[in-house]
Motif scaffolding. Structure first.
Motif, mmCIF file in Angstrom:
data_model
loop_
_atom_site.group_PDB
_atom_site.id
_atom_site.type_symbol
_atom_site.label_atom_id
_atom_site.label_comp_id
_atom_site.label_asym_id
_atom_site.label_seq_id
_atom_site.Cartn_x
_atom_site.Cartn_y
_atom_site.Cartn_z
ATOM 1 N N LYS A 60 0.889 -1.265 -0.060
ATOM 2 C CA LYS A 60 0.055 -0.044 0.019
ATOM 3 C C LYS A 60 0.773 1.369 -0.104
ATOM 4 O O LYS A 60 0.360 2.210 -0.590
ATOM 5 N N ARG A 127 -11.634 15.411 -6.699
ATOM 6 C CA ARG A 127 -10.321 15.092 -6.786
ATOM 7 C C ARG A 127 -9.506 16.255 -6.253
ATOM 8 O O ARG A 127 -8.352 16.184 -6.294
ATOM 9 N N PHE A 149 -6.316 7.088 -9.534
ATOM 10 C CA PHE A 149 -6.060 7.000 -8.026
ATOM 11 C C PHE A 149 -7.122 7.105 -6.967
ATOM 12 O O PHE A 149 -7.963 8.100 -7.154
ATOM 13 N N GLN A 150 -7.177 6.429 -5.782
ATOM 14 C CA GLN A 150 -8.072 6.828 -4.692
ATOM 15 C C GLN A 150 -8.061 8.447 -4.362
ATOM 16 O O GLN A 150 -7.358 8.759 -4.053
ATOM 17 N N THR A 151 -9.437 8.661 -4.210
ATOM 18 C CA THR A 151 -9.720 10.115 -3.754
ATOM 19 C C THR A 151 -9.723 9.737 -2.007
ATOM 20 O O THR A 151 -10.419 8.889 -1.598
ATOM 21 N N LYS A 153 -10.968 10.546 2.147
ATOM 22 C CA LYS A 153 -12.189 10.944 2.723
ATOM 23 C C LYS A 153 -11.884 11.892 3.855
ATOM 24 O O LYS A 153 -10.725 11.928 4.099
ATOM 25 N N ARG A 175 -0.112 6.692 -5.988
ATOM 26 C CA ARG A 175 -1.125 6.371 -5.056
ATOM 27 C C ARG A 175 -0.666 6.766 -3.680
ATOM 28 O O ARG A 175 0.334 6.435 -3.280
ATOM 29 N N HIS A 178 -3.227 6.034 2.491
ATOM 30 C CA HIS A 178 -4.426 6.304 3.226
ATOM 31 C C HIS A 178 -4.411 5.607 4.572
ATOM 32 O O HIS A 178 -4.176 4.322 4.708
#
Length: 226
Positions: A60, A127, A149-151, A153, A175, A178
């Motif tokens: 990750k 984004r 890519f993950q945004t 929270k 990435r 998180h």
């Protein structure tokens, strides 16, 4: 809206200096694979052993570990970072670049990874979000150009290198790592312990050399609490 009345669409599609900077980051990555592949593999294997965390967690963090190795870890000839070597190899090309591009390339020489709490997400562009450095409390405006890519929270902590690319906007070239909101209190408590052991305080600039140690704390916290 961004500075000078430009929208995010305009920043994404038409601002030449930003597009050129994003191209340079891609080109740097290809340069590093072609010239330093074996060395990077060796350093990554060493870091995995030192961190002593499950490989799934290491994976990750892997994209930002790579960028840390390119920008912050002197391993190229003459004690340079890979990024410094890249600039030297392409010196003639980039000295002819737009002034805005040159300013940003120079600023990247002192760039370091960090840990940031997400404090605001734009209502129109998910984004685009604002983060606050967990140590210095400084805020940055971040836009993720790569849609795969993950945004993040709200309330999450993210980690990685944020590159300035114009109009007071930062981005990630990989990435981000998180941290779930649920472990943020425990994570911050362990960071405070780390700083106390190093006779520091929370007004703290993370030295580039300390980043793997802080990542190890982060991943160990995730392993225990999730």
């Amino acid at each position: 809206m961004l500075n000078n009345g430009r929208s995010l669409d305009e920043l994404h599609d038409t601002q030449q200096s930003t597009k050129e900077l994003l191209f340079i980051l891609d080109d740097l990555f290809l340069f590093s694979i072609e010239k330093y592949d074996q060395l990077l593999r060796k350093e990554i294997e060493k870091l995995l052993k030192q961190m002593n965390v499950p490989e799934v967690l290491f994976d990750k963090a892997f994209p930002q570990i790579i960028w840390w190795l390119l920008f912050c870890y002197p391993q190229a000839p003459h004690g340079m970072t890979i990024y410094q070597d890249y600039l030297e190899v392409h010196n003639k090309k980039w000295t002819k670049a737009d002034k805005d591009v040159q300013v940003h390339l120079n600023s990247w020489l002192s760039i370091t990874p960090g840990f940031y709490r997400v404090v605001r997400i734009d209502r129109k562009y998910n984004r685009l979000f604002h983060v606050q450095d967990v140590f210095l409390k400084e805020e940055k405006k971040v836009f993720i150009f790569n849609e795969i890519f993950q945004t993040p929270k709200m309330g999450e902590i993210i980690s990685g290198i944020l590159f300035p690319v114009g109009n007071n906007v930062y981005t990630t070239q990989g990435r981000l790592f998180h941290l779930p909101v649920t472990i943020v209190p425990e994570f911050m408590a362990r960071f405070r312990q780390f700083l106390e052991r190093h006779n520091s305080n929370l007004d703290y600039v993370v030295p580039a050399s300390s980043y793997p140690a802080l990542l190890r704390i982060t991943m160990q916290t995730m392993e225990e609490k999730l």
